[in-house]
Scaffold this active site. Structure first.
Site, PDB file in Angstrom:
ATOM      1  N   CYS A 178      31.360  40.867  40.620  1.00  0.00           N
ATOM      2  CA  CYS A 178      31.465  39.773  39.657  1.00  0.00           C
ATOM      3  C   CYS A 178      30.120  39.065  39.510  1.00  0.00           C
ATOM      4  CB  CYS A 178      32.545  38.791  40.094  1.00  0.00           C
ATOM      5  SG  CYS A 178      34.220  39.456  39.932  1.00  0.00           S
ATOM      6  N   HIS A 189      31.772  33.390  37.573  1.00  0.00           N
ATOM      7  CA  HIS A 189      32.267  32.271  38.382  1.00  0.00           C
ATOM      8  C   HIS A 189      31.115  31.501  39.015  1.00  0.00           C
ATOM      9  CE1 HIS A 189      31.651  34.178  42.406  1.00  0.00           C
ATOM     10  NE2 HIS A 189      31.906  35.308  41.758  1.00  0.00           N
TER      11      HIS A 189
END
EC number: 2.-.-.-
Length: 489
Positions: free
Chosen positions: A403, A384
């Site tokens: 992440c 992301h």
């Protein structure tokens, strides 16, 4: 019943002789009630219970005969080659007996290739038994003959099991203190080996077992130059271990590759590097996992659903301490049905360390930034964007909750959205709208999150910090470096 018992014993004796001579395998009798006789035993007068008893007795006798036959084969093999330590003695005893002890390794080039690849695996230190097998073989190499042939086959079976399972077992064998323990390879893999022997394709078969990644090959080929003359072998073993980690990664041809300790993403298409970006990965306490997946879609203006662990450990203390924290950071509190909960209605004092609600951050100003790149993951891991751009300037970028934050997320999104039929104008229009919009990925985009801290590239050592301590966790076996160097060259 006395007559039945006597008949059973005599019949079992006859069956034993027949089975020993023919090696036949018996099927269950209780499932074949139409049978009238078996090896001369009249079954018509037997009850179901008596037939079952007969079946169990025959099965037990068959097992005993199998064990006795295996013991005899083991003794014969020991007689032929001496009492050498073998990892797969029962299998090798059966195999060589079936071949009347004809050699399997008449292709010297194939034998050299096997020993080179096996020595590279042994150098990693993940298996004491493999190191022992290599040393045992070296002791009889000059002797040659059947003993050398059998020991080489023992090594092949070890290496065959390793190569067929290392990708699925990498987290255990290459990233933890658990020792690799060899097991018998699957029968179809053994048959591929034997077929290669019969068709004079053994060298091709051995070469097919090696890793395809070009950095793996370069590291293995250059490893002998770095084998120490003293006991200072840390960098050599680090290179050898990381070479095994590289072997489970395909060559850099198609897909997204993120080497976690390098804090770098590389995107390849048809062998060309089309994007390289700095990334931020998980902290040591919230590690980005080593994993393989495929991109499924790109989300523009993604909302952020905070992970439960992050809510309880990070957000909850802040929300309890500051009543304005929720609105200032554009958070919403949701119940299990997705309904918005007024923070003022929550009894914050009664909540300990487990928050009974979900926390969502609205699109546009969320921790995910402008883009989220989804992929199937049991750990809910994805790539992301991030609004905290300054963090990419740090040298140590193990800063996330697991992440992967991508600095050049806008360029990555443009490439993927173009394949989905989007124009740059459409992308910018959707971004400006702050509306959450998802676009499926059309092309095949595998994602490899891997962890390699040392390799050799164009003759030079690349040596990275071991940010998660995986190199230190390996329970390394003692390595005979002179022996490893001999077979690697």
């Amino acid at each position: 019943m006395v007559v039945f018992k006597s008949t059973l014993k005599l019949s079992l004796f006859a069956l034993s002789l027949s089975m020993m001579m023919s090696g036949c395998v018996l099927v269950g009798l209780s499932k074949n009630d139409q049978s009238k006789s078996l090896y001369g035993i009249n079954l018509s007068h037997l009850s179901l219970a008596e037939r079952k008893e007969l079946e169990e007795a025959i099965y037990a006798d068959q097992q005993r005969l199998t064990e006795e036959k295996q013991t005899l084969l083991n003794m014969t093999l020991t007689h032929e080659i001496g009492d050498h330590k073998l990892q797969f003695k029962p299998l090798l005893a059966r195999l060589y007996a079936s071949r009347k002890y004809a050699p399997l390794w008449t292709d010297n080039a194939a034998a050299r290739q096997l020993l080179r690849d096996y020595a590279a695996m042994v150098a990693s230190g993940i298996s004491k038994s493999s190191a022992t097998s290599l040393e045992t073989l070296a002791l009889v190499e000059q002797q040659g003959g059947l003993v050398y042939d059998v020991l080489l086959s023992d090594i092949l079976l070890d290496y065959l099991y390793y190569t067929q399972n290392v990708r699925s077992q990498a987290s255990n064998w290459l990233y933890s203190s658990a020792q690799y323990q060899a097991q018998q390879p699957e029968n179809d893999h053994i048959q591929r080996w034997l077929s290669a022997v019969e068709n004079n394709q053994l060298l091709d078969f051995i070469q097919s077992l090696a890793g395809e990644n070009h950095l793996y090959r370069q590291t293995i080929q250059s490893l002998p130059m770095f084998i120490p003359t003293s006991k200072e072998s840390n960098i050599t073993q680090k290179l050898a271990m990381n070479a095994q980690r590289l072997r489970v990664i395909p060559d850099f041809h198609n897909g997204i590759f993120v080497n976690i300790p390098s804090y770098k993403l590389q995107y390849y298409r048809d062998g060309d590097l089309i994007l390289e970006s700095r990334v931020i990965v998980g902290t040591n306490s919230r590690r980005t996992p080593v994993m393989y997946s495929k991109l499924s879609n790109v989300v523009v203006n993604p909302p952020w659903n905070a992970p439960i662990r992050l809510i309880n450990e990070d957000l909850l203390p802040k929300m309890k301490a500051d009543p304005n924290y929720i609105t200032e950071h554009n958070y919403s509190i949701l119940d299990n049905q997705g309904n918005v909960v007024d923070p003022a209605s929550i009894d914050w004092e009664s909540i300990d360390n487990k928050f009974p609600y979900r926390v969502r951050q609205a699109a546009g100003d969320s921790a995910l930034g402008n883009y989220k790149f989804n992929m199937p993951s049991s750990d809910a891991i994805y790539l992301h964007d991030t609004p905290n751009r300054g963090l990419f300037n740090r040298k140590n970028r193990a800063l996330s909750s697991g992440c992967v934050r991508v600095e050049k997320s806008d360029q990555l999104a443009s490439i993927l959205l173009k394949e989905a039929g989007w124009t740059e104008t459409r992308k910018n229009t959707v971004l400006a709208s702050k509306k959450t919009t998802s676009a499926p990925i059309r092309s095949d985009n595998p994602v490899f999150l891997y962890y390699v801290t040392a390799w050799i590239e164009n003759g030079n050592i690349v040596n990275l910090p071991d940010i998660y301590g995986y190199d230190r966790q390996i329970n390394l076996a003692e390595i005979n470096w002179d022996l490893v160097k001999k077979y690697l060259q």
